[in-house]
Enzyme design. Structure first.
Site, PDB file in Angstrom:
ATOM      1  N   ARG A 282      20.071  67.213  -5.233  1.00 54.16           N
ATOM      2  CA  ARG A 282      19.314  68.402  -4.857  1.00 54.16           C
ATOM      3  C   ARG A 282      19.259  69.352  -6.053  1.00 54.16           C
ATOM      4  O   ARG A 282      20.229  69.492  -6.801  1.00 54.16           O
ATOM      5  CB  ARG A 282      19.947  69.110  -3.652  1.00 54.16           C
ATOM      6  CG  ARG A 282      19.604  68.466  -2.321  1.00 54.16           C
ATOM      7  CD  ARG A 282      18.124  68.627  -1.995  1.00 54.16           C
ATOM      8  NE  ARG A 282      17.747  68.076  -0.703  1.00 54.16           N
ATOM      9  CZ  ARG A 282      17.281  66.852  -0.502  1.00 54.16           C
ATOM     10  NH1 ARG A 282      17.185  66.019  -1.523  1.00 54.16           N
ATOM     11  NH2 ARG A 282      16.910  66.458   0.702  1.00 54.16           N
ATOM     12  N   GLU A 311      11.877  74.461  -5.494  1.00 53.04           N
ATOM     13  CA  GLU A 311      10.699  73.642  -5.194  1.00 53.04           C
ATOM     14  C   GLU A 311       9.762  74.368  -4.214  1.00 53.04           C
ATOM     15  O   GLU A 311      10.239  75.065  -3.320  1.00 53.04           O
ATOM     16  CB  GLU A 311      11.140  72.302  -4.588  1.00 53.04           C
ATOM     17  CG  GLU A 311      11.911  71.449  -5.567  1.00 53.04           C
ATOM     18  CD  GLU A 311      12.406  70.142  -4.960  1.00 53.04           C
ATOM     19  OE1 GLU A 311      12.034  69.864  -3.781  1.00 53.04           O
ATOM     20  OE2 GLU A 311      13.135  69.413  -5.624  1.00 53.04           O
ATOM     21  N   HIS A 329      10.191  65.429  -6.964  1.00 50.61           N
ATOM     22  CA  HIS A 329      11.015  65.096  -5.800  1.00 50.61           C
ATOM     23  C   HIS A 329      10.442  63.863  -5.090  1.00 50.61           C
ATOM     24  O   HIS A 329      10.226  63.870  -3.870  1.00 50.61           O
ATOM     25  CB  HIS A 329      11.097  66.284  -4.842  1.00 50.61           C
ATOM     26  CG  HIS A 329      12.257  66.198  -3.891  1.00 50.61           C
ATOM     27  ND1 HIS A 329      12.874  67.295  -3.360  1.00 50.61           N
ATOM     28  CD2 HIS A 329      12.928  65.123  -3.371  1.00 50.61           C
ATOM     29  CE1 HIS A 329      13.850  66.934  -2.559  1.00 50.61           C
ATOM     30  NE2 HIS A 329      13.911  65.611  -2.545  1.00 50.61           N
TER      31      HIS A 329
END
Length: 373
Positions: A282, A311, A329
């Site tokens: 993450r 993000e 991602h």
């Protein structure tokens, strides 16, 4: 999105946008427990969904936003559902994070939340457990895809493929010649170097297996030592994160975000000079300002980032560097992963219905579960 909807839709559309309400159920429906299907139609596992719809009354939320979701939960629009099902990680999350604002609104009947994806930083799994709700993720479904992406990023940070790619994509002959002439002097092969994996779960373990094909030595750090796995990949356990950082030529993050930054200025100071960083966990695990500084002074030689702290916004300073390669991602994004997400969520719900906790395939918060509510 395209897909085949269930033939068991026991609801009517309310005048409020994006809210579905339950119509008066038949006697057969009354005998079935209800689950809330969040987001889009399923796309692949139609036979399994048919089985799910035979055993559960399925109510759909489609693209319900946060305020509509809160109102529906407060008004008991969706009734006393026993579980929630989110088949894809890029849909069904329109209501935002499942946190202290939403979780208390769930009916007491709700006992299981089966969701797509590996990470769960968008849901407070401890708060769910305290309310008696088991959260199940789908990490195993995307293991292969994430591990392959990690290997790509590992190779990229050793060989500075970002520099070469950016130069070629620029269509600038000078940048092309610069990369072609100078990249060999500062890049290396990964074989016989040490890969330090933070988190030897399914994904970290699979990365270790693949890294062995490149003759990399593997060390790992995890909160729990996994002796069987370490033997299978000939990995060396590090007692602390600091020990791993000092031994690694490339540090790879394959661990969930639990609310704390894992790598900041202090930790980067423990890196071997010029070591690489790969993050497929993450984005918030890494202090990006500290990483930027570590790249400036050469503490970190290169970075490969699939995930980012804010993000969908990407750190512009990091993005401009020729020794940083970035993805959007997408490490776990493949058709095979999505088929698995969809399937595993349903298997968790069907297993729970048949055997309770023992039937769950991938629970993540049983250690916190309050069984007295």
């Amino acid at each position: 999105m395209a897909g085949t909807a269930s033939s068991h839709r026991y609801f009517t559309q309310d005048i409020t946008p994006n809210i579905t309400t339950i119509s008066k159920p038949t006697d057969s429906v009354k005998l079935k427990p209800t689950i809330l299907h969040l987001g889009d139609d399923i796309r692949w596992n139609h036979d399994l969904y048919a089985e799910l719809s035979q055993k559960f009354n399925i109510i759909r939320t489609y693209s319900t936003g946060r305020e509509d979701c809160k109102r529906a939960l407060q008004d008991r629009t969706w009734g006393d559902f026993v579980g929630m099902y989110r088949p894809f990680w890029n849909t069904g999350g329109e209501m935002g994070n499942w946190d202290a604002e939403l979780i208390p609104l769930l009916p007491k009947s709700c006992k299981v939340f089966a969701s797509a994806g590996a990470g769960f930083d968008w849901v407070d799994t401890k708060a769910l457990a305290e309310r008696g709700i088991v959260y199940c993720n789908s990490a195993s479904a995307c293991t292969e895809s994430v591990a392959d992406a990690a290997i790509f990023l590992i190779l990229a940070v050793y060989r500075l493929f970002s520099w070469s790619c950016q130069a070629a994509h620029s269509c600038d002959p000078e940048r092309f010649r610069d990369a072609m002439s100078n990249i060999a002097a500062v890049t290396h092969n990964p074989n016989h170097s040490t890969l330090g994996i933070v988190g030897l779960g399914r994904i970290g373990y699979r990365i270790a297996q693949k890294a062995k094909a490149f003759e990399m030595r593997v060390v790992y750090y995890d909160v729990v030592r996994m002796e069987e796995r370490e033997k299978e990949v000939d990995a060396v356990y590090c007692e602390t994160l600091e020990e791993l950082l000092g031994k690694s030529d490339c540090v790879l993050l394959a661990t969930p975000f639990n609310g704390d930054v894992l790598l900041s200025q202090r930790e980067f100071g423990r890196f071997k000079k010029g070591a690489r960083l790969v993050n497929i966990g993450r984005g918030k695990l890494v202090d990006e300002a500290a990483l930027d500084k570590a790249l400036d002074d050469g503490t970190v030689g290169a970075a490969g980032l699939d995930v980012h702290a804010d993000e969908p916004h990407v750190n512009k300073r990091l993005a401009a560097r020729k020794n940083v390669i970035m993805l959007s991602h997408t490490a776990g994004a493949s058709v095979e992963s999505h088929i698995g997400f969809e399937k595993l969520g349903m298997e968790n719900l069907l297993g729970w219905l048949e055997k309770g906790e023992a039937g769950l395939v991938s629970p993540v918060n049983l250690h916190w579960l309050n069984r007295d509510v």
